[in-house]
Design a protein around this motif. Structure first.
Motif, PDB file in Angstrom:
ATOM      1  N   LEU A   1       0.815  -1.208   0.000  1.00  0.00           N
ATOM      2  CA  LEU A   1       0.000   0.000   0.000  1.00  0.00           C
ATOM      3  C   LEU A   1       0.851   1.262   0.000  1.00  0.00           C
ATOM      4  N   PHE A   2       2.111   1.133   0.399  1.00  0.00           N
ATOM      5  CA  PHE A   2       2.988   2.296   0.543  1.00  0.00           C
ATOM      6  C   PHE A   2       4.041   2.379  -0.559  1.00  0.00           C
ATOM      7  N   THR A   3       4.337   1.267  -1.205  1.00  0.00           N
ATOM      8  CA  THR A   3       5.339   1.278  -2.278  1.00  0.00           C
ATOM      9  C   THR A   3       5.027   0.170  -3.275  1.00  0.00           C
ATOM     10  N   SER A   4       5.301   0.435  -4.515  1.00  0.00           N
ATOM     11  CA  SER A   4       5.091  -0.564  -5.568  1.00  0.00           C
ATOM     12  C   SER A   4       6.352  -1.357  -5.866  1.00  0.00           C
ATOM     13  N   ILE A   5       7.461  -1.006  -5.238  1.00  0.00           N
ATOM     14  CA  ILE A   5       8.741  -1.688  -5.463  1.00  0.00           C
ATOM     15  C   ILE A   5       8.904  -2.810  -4.444  1.00  0.00           C
ATOM     16  N   ASN A   6       9.226  -3.989  -4.904  1.00  0.00           N
ATOM     17  CA  ASN A   6       9.486  -5.126  -4.030  1.00  0.00           C
ATOM     18  C   ASN A   6      10.993  -5.280  -3.857  1.00  0.00           C
ATOM     19  N   PRO A   7      11.539  -4.953  -2.695  1.00  0.00           N
ATOM     20  CA  PRO A   7      13.001  -5.013  -2.533  1.00  0.00           C
ATOM     21  C   PRO A   7      13.554  -6.433  -2.548  1.00  0.00           C
ATOM     22  N   PHE A   8      12.680  -7.447  -2.389  1.00  0.00           N
ATOM     23  CA  PHE A   8      13.149  -8.826  -2.451  1.00  0.00           C
ATOM     24  C   PHE A   8      13.398  -9.283  -3.896  1.00  0.00           C
ATOM     25  N   ASP A   9      12.947  -8.491  -4.842  1.00  0.00           N
ATOM     26  CA  ASP A   9      13.180  -8.794  -6.258  1.00  0.00           C
ATOM     27  C   ASP A   9      14.520  -8.182  -6.671  1.00  0.00           C
ATOM     28  N   ALA A  10      15.460  -9.050  -7.060  1.00  0.00           N
ATOM     29  CA  ALA A  10      16.801  -8.573  -7.412  1.00  0.00           C
ATOM     30  C   ALA A  10      16.794  -7.653  -8.620  1.00  0.00           C
ATOM     31  N   LYS A  11      15.758  -7.721  -9.447  1.00  0.00           N
ATOM     32  CA  LYS A  11      15.694  -6.883 -10.633  1.00  0.00           C
ATOM     33  C   LYS A  11      15.500  -5.408 -10.289  1.00  0.00           C
ATOM     34  N   THR A  12      15.015  -5.124  -9.084  1.00  0.00           N
ATOM     35  CA  THR A  12      14.798  -3.730  -8.691  1.00  0.00           C
ATOM     36  C   THR A  12      16.081  -3.056  -8.207  1.00  0.00           C
ATOM     37  N   CYS A  13      17.141  -3.822  -8.052  1.00  0.00           N
ATOM     38  CA  CYS A  13      18.418  -3.269  -7.588  1.00  0.00           C
ATOM     39  C   CYS A  13      19.387  -3.149  -8.777  1.00  0.00           C
ATOM     40  N   GLU A  14      19.953  -1.982  -8.925  1.00  0.00           N
ATOM     41  CA  GLU A  14      20.902  -1.725 -10.009  1.00  0.00           C
ATOM     42  C   GLU A  14      22.210  -1.250  -9.393  1.00  0.00           C
ATOM     43  N   LEU A  15      23.238  -2.081  -9.495  1.00  0.00           N
ATOM     44  CA  LEU A  15      24.508  -1.767  -8.859  1.00  0.00           C
ATOM     45  C   LEU A  15      25.139  -0.503  -9.431  1.00  0.00           C
ATOM     46  N   SER A  16      24.843  -0.204 -10.687  1.00  0.00           N
ATOM     47  CA  SER A  16      25.414   0.996 -11.306  1.00  0.00           C
ATOM     48  C   SER A  16      24.865   2.280 -10.697  1.00  0.00           C
ATOM     49  N   THR A  17      23.745   2.196 -10.005  1.00  0.00           N
ATOM     50  CA  THR A  17      23.138   3.388  -9.388  1.00  0.00           C
ATOM     51  C   THR A  17      23.329   3.390  -7.868  1.00  0.00           C
ATOM     52  N   ALA A  18      24.282   2.637  -7.375  1.00  0.00           N
ATOM     53  CA  ALA A  18      24.493   2.541  -5.926  1.00  0.00           C
ATOM     54  C   ALA A  18      24.805   3.906  -5.319  1.00  0.00           C
ATOM     55  N   ARG A  19      24.187   4.134  -4.139  1.00  0.00           N
ATOM     56  CA  ARG A  19      24.403   5.333  -3.328  1.00  0.00           C
ATOM     57  C   ARG A  19      23.990   6.633  -4.029  1.00  0.00           C
TER      58      ARG A  19
ATOM     59  N   TYR B   1      13.712   3.569   0.288  1.00  0.00           N
ATOM     60  CA  TYR B   1      12.343   3.742   0.787  1.00  0.00           C
ATOM     61  C   TYR B   1      11.618   2.403   0.849  1.00  0.00           C
ATOM     62  N   ALA B   2      11.726   1.597  -0.214  1.00  0.00           N
ATOM     63  CA  ALA B   2      11.050   0.300  -0.231  1.00  0.00           C
ATOM     64  C   ALA B   2      11.607  -0.622   0.846  1.00  0.00           C
ATOM     65  N   LYS B   3      12.908  -0.627   1.041  1.00  0.00           N
ATOM     66  CA  LYS B   3      13.500  -1.479   2.066  1.00  0.00           C
ATOM     67  C   LYS B   3      13.100  -1.007   3.464  1.00  0.00           C
ATOM     68  N   THR B   4      12.966   0.297   3.648  1.00  0.00           N
ATOM     69  CA  THR B   4      12.533   0.818   4.949  1.00  0.00           C
ATOM     70  C   THR B   4      11.101   0.397   5.254  1.00  0.00           C
ATOM     71  N   ILE B   5      10.229   0.444   4.246  1.00  0.00           N
ATOM     72  CA  ILE B   5       8.845   0.023   4.440  1.00  0.00           C
ATOM     73  C   ILE B   5       8.779  -1.466   4.749  1.00  0.00           C
ATOM     74  N   TYR B   6       9.457  -2.277   3.982  1.00  0.00           N
ATOM     75  CA  TYR B   6       9.417  -3.725   4.183  1.00  0.00           C
ATOM     76  C   TYR B   6      10.177  -4.142   5.449  1.00  0.00           C
ATOM     77  N   GLY B   7      11.135  -3.350   5.883  1.00  0.00           N
ATOM     78  CA  GLY B   7      11.882  -3.684   7.090  1.00  0.00           C
ATOM     79  C   GLY B   7      11.096  -3.526   8.370  1.00  0.00           C
ATOM     80  N   ALA B   8       9.972  -2.824   8.306  1.00  0.00           N
ATOM     81  CA  ALA B   8       9.165  -2.634   9.517  1.00  0.00           C
ATOM     82  C   ALA B   8       8.571  -3.943  10.014  1.00  0.00           C
ATOM     83  N   LYS B   9       8.264  -4.869   9.111  1.00  0.00           N
ATOM     84  CA  LYS B   9       7.560  -6.096   9.489  1.00  0.00           C
ATOM     85  C   LYS B   9       8.353  -6.927  10.488  1.00  0.00           C
TER      86      LYS B   9
END
Length: 323
Positions: free
Chosen positions: A75-93, A112-120
Motif C-alpha cells: 500500500l505504501f510502495t510498488s517496489i518489491n526489494p526482495f526482487d533482485a531486478k529492482t536493484c541496479e549496482l550501477s546506481t548505488a548510493r 524507501y522500499a527497504k525501509t517500508i518492508y523492514g518494519a515487518k
C-alpha cells in the motif's frame, strides 16, 4: 332580581363551566428515563482518561500506521526489494530522485522500499517478545505470589540467576549459537524472551503479594473459594495493570534490541530485511551516502518513541496517584 352575565365575565354566572374545568384530569407528564449508572472500575476509568489524552491518541494512530505498513507494505510502495531486478549496482548510493525518494543503498536498491518492508520483522519481533515475556513472567509471578513458600523461593532464585546475565551479552551468545538452526527471526525472539521475562515476573509477584492481603481475597477464602479461583478470578485482574504498563513500554525496547543485534551481525540475516540490518549495511559508507542509514534509523526511533509514549499514557491512566 337575577344578575345578567356580562360579556367576557367568568365566575359565578357560569358555575357549570367552572366545575367542568376543575374536574378535568390533567394529561400525564412524561419524564425522561434515567440511564442506569455503570459501576466504576479501574479499567473503565482508565479508558475514559486515555481517550482524553492527546499523547495516547497520537501514539495509537502512529502505531496503527506502522502496523498497516508492516503487514500491507504494497500500500505504501510498488517496489518489491526482495526482487533482485529492482536493484541496479550501477546506481548505488545515488541521492533522492522522483522514483526513489530516499535514494539508493550500497547495492543500488531503493531505500524507501527497504525501509517500508523492514518494519515487518522489527515489529513482529517486538510484539512476539512482549507477548512471550508477559505470559511466562506473568504466570510464574502469579503462581509465586499466590502460593508463596518453596514455590516463591525457588522461582525467585531462578529469576536472580537470569538477572545476573548481561542482556546484550546473553542475547549475543544465544543468537550466535543457534542462528544456523533454520528458525529465522524467531531465534531473536527466543534470545530476548529468555533474558527479559524476569522483570515481568518480579512486577507480577509484587502486585499479587500486595493484592492477596486485601479484604476481598480474605472474604473469598472465607466463602470457600479454591486457590485456582482466587488466583485467576480475584488476584490476576487486580495485579494485571502494572504488567500491561511495563509490557507496553518494553515493546519499544525490544524493537531497539533487535536492531542492535542485527547491527552486530547476529540478528536478522540477509536476504531478510530489518531496520537494524539496513543500518549495519550502510554504516561503512555513511560519510559518502548518509541517507541509507538515516532513514531506517529515523523510522526505528519513531517506532520506539510511539510505543514508549503509549506506555507512559497507559501508566498515567492506570495509576490514580499520577492523574
Amino acid at each position: 332580581m337575577s344578575e345578567t352575565p356580562q360579556l367576557g365575565q367568568v365566575g359565578p354566572a357560569f358555575p357549570e363551566t367552572q366545575s367542568l374545568t376543575e374536574n378535568q384530569p390533567s394529561p400525564p407528564v412524561k419524564r425522561p428515563k434515567k440511564k442506569e449508572a455503570k459501576p466504576a472500575s479501574l479499567w473503565r476509568d482508565a479508558w475514559y482518561d486515555l481517550r482524553r489524552r492527546p499523547m495516547f491518541i497520537f501514539s495509537l494512530v502512529l502505531i496503527a500506521i506502522l502496523l498497516v505498513m508492516s503487514f500491507w507494505p504494497s500500500l505504501f510502495t510498488s517496489i518489491n526489494p526482495f526482487d533482485a531486478k529492482t536493484c541496479e549496482l550501477s546506481t548505488a548510493r545515488q541521492g533522492p530522485s522522483a522514483g526513489h525518494i530516499f535514494g539508493r543503498d550500497n547495492l543500488g536498491c531503493d531505500v524507501y522500499a527497504k525501509t517500508i518492508y523492514g518494519a515487518k520483522n522489527s515489529i513482529i519481533i517486538g510484539v512476539a517478545t512482549t507477548v512471550i515475556t508477559a505470559l511466562v513472567g506473568g504466570l510464574l509471578g502469579l503462581l509465586a505470589g499466590t502460593r508463596g513458600g518453596w514455590t516463591d523461593v525457588l522461582t525467585s532464585r531462578v529469576t536472580e540467576v537470569f538477572f545476573a546475565i548481561p542482556s546484550i551479552l546473553g542475547a549475543l551468545l544465544i543468537t550466535a549459537t543457534f542462528r544456523d538452526a533454520g528458525i529465522g527471526i524467531w531465534i531473536v525472539v527466543i534470545a530476548l524472551s529468555v533474558l527479559a521475562w524476569p522483570m515481568t515476573f518480579r512486577i507480577m509477584r509484587a502486585a499479587v503479594i500486595t493484592a492477596r492481603s486485601q479484604d476481598f481475597v480474605l472474604a473469598a477464602k472465607a466463602l470457600g473459594a479454591g486457590q485456582a479461583r482466587i488466583m485467576f478470578r480475584h488476584l490476576l485482574p487486580n495485579a494485571l495493570a502494572p504488567v500491561i504498563v511495563v509490557a507496553t513500554i518494553n515493546l519499544g525496547g525490544f524493537i531497539a534490541a533487535e536492531a542492535a543485534l542485527s547491527f552486530l551481525g547476529v540478528g536478522v540475516q540477509s536476504p531478510d530485511i530489518s531496520w537494524g540490518l539496513m543500518i549495519a549495511d550502510a554504516r561503512n559508507r555513511f560519510l559518502e551516502a548518509p541517507l541509507p542509514l538515516v532513514f531506517p534509523a529515523l523510522f526505528l526511533s519513531i517506532t520506539v518513541l510511539a510505543f514508549i509514549m503509549l506506555g507512559d499514557a497507559v501508566r498515567d491512566a492506570l495509576d490514580p496517584k499520577l492523574r
